[in-house]
Design a protein around this motif. Structure first.
Motif, PDB file in Angstrom:
ATOM      1  N   TYR A  18     -38.328  71.358 -17.370  1.00  0.00           N
ATOM      2  CA  TYR A  18     -37.290  71.644 -18.364  1.00  0.00           C
ATOM      3  C   TYR A  18     -35.996  71.833 -17.572  1.00  0.00           C
ATOM      4  O   TYR A  18     -35.852  72.834 -16.852  1.00  0.00           O
ATOM      5  CB  TYR A  18     -37.589  72.939 -19.122  1.00  0.00           C
ATOM      6  CG  TYR A  18     -38.755  72.903 -20.090  1.00  0.00           C
ATOM      7  CD1 TYR A  18     -39.509  71.762 -20.303  1.00  0.00           C
ATOM      8  CD2 TYR A  18     -39.077  74.037 -20.821  1.00  0.00           C
ATOM      9  CE1 TYR A  18     -40.574  71.754 -21.193  1.00  0.00           C
ATOM     10  CE2 TYR A  18     -40.132  74.046 -21.719  1.00  0.00           C
ATOM     11  CZ  TYR A  18     -40.883  72.899 -21.898  1.00  0.00           C
ATOM     12  OH  TYR A  18     -41.935  72.895 -22.780  1.00  0.00           O
ATOM     13  N   GLY A  19     -35.088  70.882 -17.700  1.00  0.00           N
ATOM     14  CA  GLY A  19     -33.843  70.951 -16.931  1.00  0.00           C
ATOM     15  C   GLY A  19     -32.813  71.873 -17.575  1.00  0.00           C
ATOM     16  O   GLY A  19     -32.282  72.784 -16.939  1.00  0.00           O
ATOM     17  N   ASN A  68     -38.346  64.111 -16.260  1.00  0.00           N
ATOM     18  CA  ASN A  68     -38.044  64.684 -14.929  1.00  0.00           C
ATOM     19  C   ASN A  68     -39.115  65.703 -14.522  1.00  0.00           C
ATOM     20  O   ASN A  68     -38.963  66.420 -13.544  1.00  0.00           O
ATOM     21  CB  ASN A  68     -36.643  65.308 -14.911  1.00  0.00           C
ATOM     22  CG  ASN A  68     -36.426  66.263 -16.076  1.00  0.00           C
ATOM     23  OD1 ASN A  68     -37.384  66.698 -16.713  1.00  0.00           O
ATOM     24  ND2 ASN A  68     -35.183  66.596 -16.345  1.00  0.00           N
TER      25      ASN A  68
END
Ligand SMILES: Cc1ncc(C[n+]2csc(CCOP(=O)(O)OP(=O)(O)O)c2C)c(N)n1
Ligand code: SF4
Ligand SMILES: [Mg+2]
Length: 308
Positions: free
Chosen positions: A143-144, A140
């Motif tokens: 860093y989610g 993604n």
């Protein structure tokens, strides 16, 4: 988990033929995923279930391993054997399982931070050793889990909590990196194209060696719209790898993988080379033939005597 694996894994057979039935989604799905609504990772999970159903993979024949991150929560949501391991160390754990249990297919799921930042060295060495497994990285570009830090795949200029004026470090290209370090199978896909994700996971699973699937998977919370340019429903383009591409040509694969975003989707590289699994098996078998009839302690004693 609401039911134990044994309860859920009760072998179901057809009444007439006695043939073992494939697992249903109900038998594979575990806890309700805790990802944000709209997170790309839901799609990857659903397609993993589809793969298990379609290819009739039994619980005892696969294992699902991850590191730490939103994407790495994956094994929690799968009713199967597996482990949610240490940040960046999914491949180290997966390598041990793969080498000691050649009868299993090992699936590892990781995020861009988990696989290319803290786990970068494991990525390199697992690929170069050609350890049999399938690694799916849900990228993604952020860093989610830790709420928006720059990751190794974040583009230049990306504003995050660690780069408030915009990222200044050049991002890595996972597919190029995988080819360069010796992965024997490299594919790229995107969570917004379910049929394609399934096709790539199937092809990766069928590959005898380290197979890497780079899957774009949007974080709607911290990097919304990151992959719109690869999504025809959002005005983007989904370019498949040209039919004329020779997947065994390393240089051609490297070049294709390096095309500017959104680039090309599909199998970029696919070559046959002996796995570490096969090589170790050969060494073990040749050693075992030399110590036939001896008990474990006698083998140990012989080894120690040789070391004196
Ligand atoms: C040794 C260690 N260092 C740092 C962390 C904090 N941490 C947890 S997840 C994560 C990054 C996750 O990013 P990514 O792998 O891209 O997964 P995502 O959440 O984006 O799916 C970090 C830095 C940790 N858990 N352990
Ligand atoms: S924070 Fe992002 S990556 Fe994590 S679950 Fe939410 S949308 Fe998905
Ligand atoms: Mg990430």
């Amino acid at each position: 988990m609401s039911q134990t694996l044994t309860e859920k894994n009760a072998v179901t057979t057809t009444a007439t033929t006695g043939e073992r039935k494939g697992l249903t989604k109900k038998e594979i799905a575990a806890d309700h995923p805790t990802w944000c609504p709209g997170c790309g990772d839901f799609s990857v999970l659903a397609l993993y279930f589809k793969l298990i159903e379609k290819r009739k993979l039994w619980h005892e024949k696969i294992t699902t391993i991850s590191g730490i991150g939103c994407s790495s929560r994956f094994p929690y949501f799968v009713q199967a054997h597996g482990a949610h391991f240490i940040h960046g160390r999914a491949l180290a754990f997966a390598s041990g399982v793969s080498l000691s249990r050649p009868d299993l297919h090992v699936f590892a799921f990781s995020g861009d931070g988990d696989a290319f930042s803290i786990g970068g060295n494991h990525f390199t060495h697992t690929a170069r050793k050609n350890i049999k497994m399938t690694l799916v990285v849900m990228d993604n570009e952020v860093y989610g889990l830790t709420k928006k830090q720059t990751s190794p795949t974040s583009p230049l200029g990306f504003k995050s909590k660690t780069d408030i004026w915009g990222a200044v470090d050049y991002p890595i290209n996972p597919a190029k990196q995988a080819i360069a370090v010796g992965a024997s199978f490299v594919a790229r896909t995107t969570a917004t194209n379910p049929n394609h994700v399934l096709a790539m996971m199937e092809a990766a699973m069928d590959h005898d060696g380290f197979s890497f699937v780079h899957c774009l998977s949007e974080c709607v919370e911290f990097y919304e719209g990151a992959f719109d340019a690869a999504n025809p429903r959002k005005g983007g383009v989904f370019n498949e790898v040209p039919k004329t591409h020779d997947v065994t040509d390393e240089l051609a694969a490297y070049k294709l993988a390096g095309e500017p975003f959104p680039g090309y989707f599909g199998v970029l590289y696919d070559v046959k080379k002996p796995t570490k699994n096969a090589k170790e098996m050969e060494i073990n078998q040749s050693f075992q033939s030399k110590v036939a009839g001896l008990k474990d302690w006698q083998i140990l004693q012989k080894t120690f005597e040789r070391m004196k």
